[in-house]
Design a protein around this motif. Structure first.
Motif, PDB file in Angstrom:
ATOM      1  N   TRP A  57       0.804  -1.250  -0.113  1.00 23.15           N
ATOM      2  CA  TRP A  57       0.070  -0.033  -0.048  1.00 23.15           C
ATOM      3  C   TRP A  57       0.731   1.141   0.093  1.00 23.15           C
ATOM      4  O   TRP A  57       0.502   2.097  -0.668  1.00 23.15           O
ATOM      5  N   ARG A  58       2.024   1.360   0.578  1.00 23.47           N
ATOM      6  CA  ARG A  58       3.016   2.441   0.748  1.00 23.47           C
ATOM      7  C   ARG A  58       3.454   2.556  -0.647  1.00 23.47           C
ATOM      8  O   ARG A  58       3.651   3.743  -1.124  1.00 23.47           O
ATOM      9  N   ILE A  59       3.850   1.601  -1.529  1.00 25.38           N
ATOM     10  CA  ILE A  59       4.103   2.004  -2.972  1.00 25.38           C
ATOM     11  C   ILE A  59       2.995   2.187  -3.636  1.00 25.38           C
ATOM     12  O   ILE A  59       3.336   3.049  -4.643  1.00 25.38           O
ATOM     13  N   THR A  60       1.843   1.709  -3.566  1.00 26.02           N
ATOM     14  CA  THR A  60       0.545   2.388  -4.329  1.00 26.02           C
ATOM     15  C   THR A  60       0.183   3.652  -4.084  1.00 26.02           C
ATOM     16  O   THR A  60       0.013   4.538  -4.747  1.00 26.02           O
ATOM     17  N   ASP A  61       0.403   4.048  -2.662  1.00 26.70           N
ATOM     18  CA  ASP A  61       0.372   5.715  -2.196  1.00 26.70           C
ATOM     19  C   ASP A  61       1.662   6.376  -3.035  1.00 26.70           C
ATOM     20  O   ASP A  61       1.444   7.537  -3.529  1.00 26.70           O
ATOM     21  N   MET A  62       2.619   5.892  -2.997  1.00 29.46           N
ATOM     22  CA  MET A  62       3.853   6.793  -3.904  1.00 29.46           C
ATOM     23  C   MET A  62       3.382   6.943  -5.160  1.00 29.46           C
ATOM     24  O   MET A  62       3.718   7.925  -5.784  1.00 29.46           O
ATOM     25  N   LEU A  63       3.119   5.788  -5.709  1.00 30.39           N
ATOM     26  CA  LEU A  63       2.918   5.898  -7.205  1.00 30.39           C
ATOM     27  C   LEU A  63       1.713   6.868  -7.577  1.00 30.39           C
ATOM     28  O   LEU A  63       1.497   7.506  -8.486  1.00 30.39           O
ATOM     29  N   ALA A  64       0.608   6.855  -6.534  1.00 29.28           N
ATOM     30  CA  ALA A  64      -0.433   7.670  -6.574  1.00 29.28           C
ATOM     31  C   ALA A  64      -0.060   9.098  -6.651  1.00 29.28           C
ATOM     32  O   ALA A  64      -0.614  10.183  -7.405  1.00 29.28           O
ATOM     33  N   GLY A  65       0.873   9.161  -5.736  1.00 28.45           N
ATOM     34  CA  GLY A  65       1.576  10.963  -5.695  1.00 28.45           C
ATOM     35  C   GLY A  65       2.204  11.215  -6.713  1.00 28.45           C
ATOM     36  O   GLY A  65       2.086  12.439  -7.111  1.00 28.45           O
ATOM     37  N   VAL A  66       2.841  10.326  -7.262  1.00 25.61           N
ATOM     38  CA  VAL A  66       3.516  10.781  -8.376  1.00 25.61           C
ATOM     39  C   VAL A  66       2.753  10.984  -9.562  1.00 25.61           C
ATOM     40  O   VAL A  66       2.707  11.823 -10.350  1.00 25.61           O
ATOM     41  N   LEU A  67       1.663  10.202 -10.082  1.00 25.73           N
ATOM     42  CA  LEU A  67       0.790  10.266 -10.765  1.00 25.73           C
ATOM     43  C   LEU A  67      -0.299  11.618 -10.671  1.00 25.73           C
ATOM     44  O   LEU A  67      -0.368  12.475 -11.645  1.00 25.73           O
ATOM     45  N   LEU A  68      -0.679  11.954  -9.461  1.00 29.55           N
ATOM     46  CA  LEU A  68      -1.164  13.153  -9.135  1.00 29.55           C
ATOM     47  C   LEU A  68      -0.201  14.275  -9.281  1.00 29.55           C
ATOM     48  O   LEU A  68      -0.631  15.476  -9.772  1.00 29.55           O
ATOM     49  N   CYS A  69       1.126  14.330  -8.977  1.00 29.22           N
ATOM     50  CA  CYS A  69       1.832  15.331  -9.383  1.00 29.22           C
ATOM     51  C   CYS A  69       1.994  15.756 -11.032  1.00 29.22           C
ATOM     52  O   CYS A  69       2.238  16.737 -11.577  1.00 29.22           O
ATOM     53  N   GLY A  70       2.071  14.502 -11.689  1.00 29.62           N
ATOM     54  CA  GLY A  70       1.997  14.589 -13.204  1.00 29.62           C
ATOM     55  C   GLY A  70       0.694  15.175 -13.729  1.00 29.62           C
ATOM     56  O   GLY A  70       0.798  16.168 -14.528  1.00 29.62           O
ATOM     57  N   THR A 109       0.888  18.930 -12.781  1.00 28.09           N
ATOM     58  CA  THR A 109       1.905  19.556 -13.610  1.00 28.09           C
ATOM     59  C   THR A 109       1.467  19.834 -15.160  1.00 28.09           C
ATOM     60  O   THR A 109       1.481  20.922 -16.006  1.00 28.09           O
ATOM     61  N   GLY A 110       0.422  18.947 -15.689  1.00 27.41           N
ATOM     62  CA  GLY A 110      -0.003  18.867 -17.031  1.00 27.41           C
ATOM     63  C   GLY A 110      -1.140  19.937 -17.014  1.00 27.41           C
ATOM     64  O   GLY A 110      -1.470  20.766 -18.081  1.00 27.41           O
ATOM     65  N   MET A 111      -1.878  20.028 -15.829  1.00 25.13           N
ATOM     66  CA  MET A 111      -2.846  21.055 -15.813  1.00 25.13           C
ATOM     67  C   MET A 111      -2.358  22.235 -15.703  1.00 25.13           C
ATOM     68  O   MET A 111      -2.711  23.593 -16.410  1.00 25.13           O
ATOM     69  N   TYR A 112      -1.035  22.662 -15.160  1.00 22.43           N
ATOM     70  CA  TYR A 112      -0.333  24.161 -15.127  1.00 22.43           C
ATOM     71  C   TYR A 112       0.157  24.369 -16.476  1.00 22.43           C
ATOM     72  O   TYR A 112       0.184  25.442 -16.918  1.00 22.43           O
TER      73      TYR A 112
END
Length: 92
Positions: free
Chosen positions: A47-60, A63-66
């Motif tokens: 679940w920690r890995i899933t949270d980390m990947l979700a955070g990277v996806l959210l940042c992406g 960034t795309g919206m910006y």
């Protein structure tokens, strides 16, 4: 020594206003603390890995919206933008 009364006002150096740097800290820290109290603490590595990947996806996505909003470079992009405009600057 020159008396300041003799110097015309237009010759005086322009003063820059200092901005309060504490405000962005509140914009980040208050929602972060609120979300950490609301979200459960994850103990399992999967679940920690899933949270980390979700955070990277959210940042992406953010960034795309910006970039998609076409707002131009932000204040932290100023150095790289300035270096990119110089024809003699190397990037690598």
């Amino acid at each position: 020594m020159i008396d300041t009364a003799e110097v015309p006002r237009s010759a005086a150096p322009a003063t820059r206003h200092r901005h309060n740097r504490g405000h962005p800290i509140l914009l980040i820290s208050v929602p972060m603390n609120a979300s950490l109290m609301w979200l459960p603490h994850v103990h399992l590595v999967g679940w920690r890995i899933t949270d980390m990947l979700a955070g990277v996806l959210l940042c992406g996505v953010a960034t795309g919206m910006y970039i998609g909003a076409n707002l131009g470079p932000g204040p932290r992009d100023g150095l790289m933008t300035g270096l990119a405009r110089r024809p003699d600057a190397r990037s690598g």
